[in-house]
Design an enzyme around this catalytic site. Sequence first.
Site, PDB file in Angstrom:
ATOM      1  N   LYS A 170      20.597  48.014  25.212  1.00  0.00           N
ATOM      2  CA  LYS A 170      20.505  48.081  23.743  1.00  0.00           C
ATOM      3  C   LYS A 170      21.888  47.903  23.092  1.00  0.00           C
ATOM      4  CE  LYS A 170      19.469  49.063  19.537  1.00  0.00           C
ATOM      5  NZ  LYS A 170      18.595  48.311  18.674  1.00  0.00           N
ATOM      6  N   CYS A 213      23.410  49.302  12.476  1.00  0.00           N
ATOM      7  CA  CYS A 213      23.298  48.989  13.916  1.00  0.00           C
ATOM      8  C   CYS A 213      24.479  48.171  14.416  1.00  0.00           C
ATOM      9  CB  CYS A 213      22.015  48.216  14.178  1.00  0.00           C
ATOM     10  SG  CYS A 213      20.586  48.970  13.423  1.00  0.00           S
TER      11      CYS A 213
HETATM   12  N1  SAJ Z   1      25.303  38.952   9.771  1.00  0.00           N
HETATM   13  C1  SAJ Z   1      26.296  38.021   9.612  1.00  0.00           C
HETATM   14  N2  SAJ Z   1      26.101  36.771  10.120  1.00  0.00           N
HETATM   15  C2  SAJ Z   1      24.956  36.428  10.767  1.00  0.00           C
HETATM   16  C3  SAJ Z   1      23.954  37.390  10.952  1.00  0.00           C
HETATM   17  C4  SAJ Z   1      24.152  38.655  10.450  1.00  0.00           C
HETATM   18  O1  SAJ Z   1      27.342  38.286   9.039  1.00  0.00           O
HETATM   19  O2  SAJ Z   1      24.846  35.265  11.173  1.00  0.00           O
HETATM   20  C5  SAJ Z   1      25.479  40.292   9.190  1.00  0.00           C
HETATM   21  C6  SAJ Z   1      24.366  40.648   8.197  1.00  0.00           C
HETATM   22  O3  SAJ Z   1      24.632  40.126   6.933  1.00  0.00           O
HETATM   23  C7  SAJ Z   1      24.425  42.145   8.244  1.00  0.00           C
HETATM   24  C8  SAJ Z   1      24.829  42.459   9.681  1.00  0.00           C
HETATM   25  O4  SAJ Z   1      25.348  41.261  10.204  1.00  0.00           O
HETATM   26  O5  SAJ Z   1      25.409  42.647   7.363  1.00  0.00           O
HETATM   27  C9  SAJ Z   1      23.702  42.945  10.561  1.00  0.00           C
HETATM   28  O6  SAJ Z   1      22.553  42.167  10.365  1.00  0.00           O
HETATM   29  P1  SAJ Z   1      21.606  41.709  11.557  1.00  0.00           P
HETATM   30  O7  SAJ Z   1      20.505  40.913  10.982  1.00  0.00           O
HETATM   31  O8  SAJ Z   1      22.400  41.048  12.614  1.00  0.00           O
HETATM   32  O9  SAJ Z   1      21.125  43.050  12.213  1.00  0.00           O
HETATM   33  P2  SAJ Z   1      20.349  44.377  11.774  1.00  0.00           P
HETATM   34  O10 SAJ Z   1      21.356  45.456  11.660  1.00  0.00           O
HETATM   35  O11 SAJ Z   1      19.415  44.182  10.654  1.00  0.00           O
HETATM   36  O12 SAJ Z   1      19.417  44.584  13.087  1.00  0.00           O
HETATM   37  C10 SAJ Z   1      19.989  44.531  14.357  1.00  0.00           C
HETATM   38  C11 SAJ Z   1      19.171  43.638  15.277  1.00  0.00           C
HETATM   39  N3  SAJ Z   1      19.893  43.416  16.524  1.00  0.00           N
HETATM   40  C12 SAJ Z   1      20.099  42.169  16.995  1.00  0.00           C
HETATM   41  O13 SAJ Z   1      19.774  41.170  16.414  1.00  0.00           O
HETATM   42  C13 SAJ Z   1      20.797  42.097  18.310  1.00  0.00           C
HETATM   43  C14 SAJ Z   1      17.841  44.263  15.569  1.00  0.00           C
HETATM   44  O14 SAJ Z   1      17.120  43.522  16.535  1.00  0.00           O
HETATM   45  C15 SAJ Z   1      18.038  45.688  16.079  1.00  0.00           C
HETATM   46  O15 SAJ Z   1      16.802  46.320  16.259  1.00  0.00           O
HETATM   47  C16 SAJ Z   1      18.820  46.478  15.065  1.00  0.00           C
HETATM   48  O16 SAJ Z   1      20.075  45.813  14.856  1.00  0.00           O
HETATM   49  C17 SAJ Z   1      19.062  47.864  15.608  1.00  0.00           C
HETATM   50  O17 SAJ Z   1      18.415  48.803  15.120  1.00  0.00           O
HETATM   51  O18 SAJ Z   1      19.846  48.010  16.497  1.00  0.00           O
END
Ligand code: SAJ
Length: 440
Positions: free
Chosen positions: A203, A257
Amino acid sequence: MKRISILGLGYIGLPTAILAAQAGYEVCGYDIDQEKIKQINKGNPVIFEPEISDRLWKALQGGLFKVSHELQYADCFVITVPTPFKEGNRADLSYVYQAADAIAKRLMPGNLVIIESTIPVGTTEQVAQFLEKNSDLKLGKDFFVAHAPERVLPGRIFKELIENDRVIGGICQQSCKLTQLFYSKFVKGVVHVTDDKSAEMIKLTENASRDVQIALANQIASMCKVANLDPYHVIELANKHPRVKLLSPTCGVGGHCIAVDPWFLIETFPEQTQLFQVARAINDKKPLTVIKQVLDKAAELKSRNISRPKIFVMGLAFKPDVDDIRQSPALQIATELHKHADALELNVYDHNIPLHVLQKYPFQIVSDVWHGIAWADVILVLVKHKEFALMHQDVFCGKVVIDTCGLLYEMQSRQTSAILEGAVKVDTAFWKTGAMKDLA
Ligand code: SAJ
């Protein structure tokens, strides 16, 4: 296994509880927040997530789902409480232990305890020992413990809870068997079985890997700025390579996360996590870079006789299409810019965030995006909500646009698409009247 108690009715616990009830378990959701319990009982899920209101209502009607602020005896307890970090970027496990303490008082022979919350490597074992110490039962003989980290993306929670593969790690074989049985009733993805520590590590590395990839995207954006290139164009075409999959630069990494979980690894493995530490530093610096860019632009406009340039912030959530502002870099940027009232005027807009939440912050909120755009000298795009991407790029005509998330690139891509041409209805007459100042 018939009766399930789910501890912590947030973004993961409530949807999981609803699905478990819909799968035929007798579910009691438990939360320490009495107001939340009251609202959920009335059919208000409190959180914003597609399908949730309808599913909650059906679950309440179905008779197998109830919520309480008193933990009920059960065959299986599922811990879905938050694990934020505390000072020194260390995991705050107090909610997990509070939940474990409540469970220990109700633990009966044959019970299974599942931890879904994200935790540092070794925590499942420690919680299992805590339960043994605080009950009269023997771990692995009278009761069973496993880690089954949640993996869902806000905005797609129900779909992903059902369809995603899951990893479960038990402290013994029977723990794995029972946990697999529990999820098999509502998870259609493959349930992969491993040990507790591997599950914890899996995880954390999933989210650390995403953090590193976003840091790479942010570095590409920094290089492109120096070279005067569009990073979204560079990344889009690089991703045409069959084995390259770059992510997108944004105004920073937020949420609870990706920006948090790498620290759980850094805390446990300080010598082996140099790459994660650098990625964290790069991503944490991004909002500061945006703040500086806005202040520099404000100073430049001041030198052109606009004494307090009007900055209109579009988007405040931690990522597109969610209502969640926890650890939002956009919120950090708006809050900091608000402190510079001598240098600029600030108006903020985010249609996904309830007004009562926004009103807790000191900056001025705008409820009409078109008014905000018309009012502004500078448009600061912080979050690419889908409604923004559907606007025509002409809405920004004559404005300075600081785009931190590739909105303009997406608008341009959409507008060259024959299908969307003509489907986007924007009343441009209104903004054009106030938008002709040549500021760029
Ligand atoms: N972000 C970027 N660039 C990107 C993608 C995301 O800057 O290309 C930023 C987003 O804007 C945001 C942050 O990253 O601020 C996190 O967003 P996210 O969509 O990557 O993740 P979360 O926090 O919504 O959810 C993540 C997910 N983990 C992965 O994709 C590996 C989800 O599957 C998990 O269940 C969740 O974390 C968790 O609870 O751990």
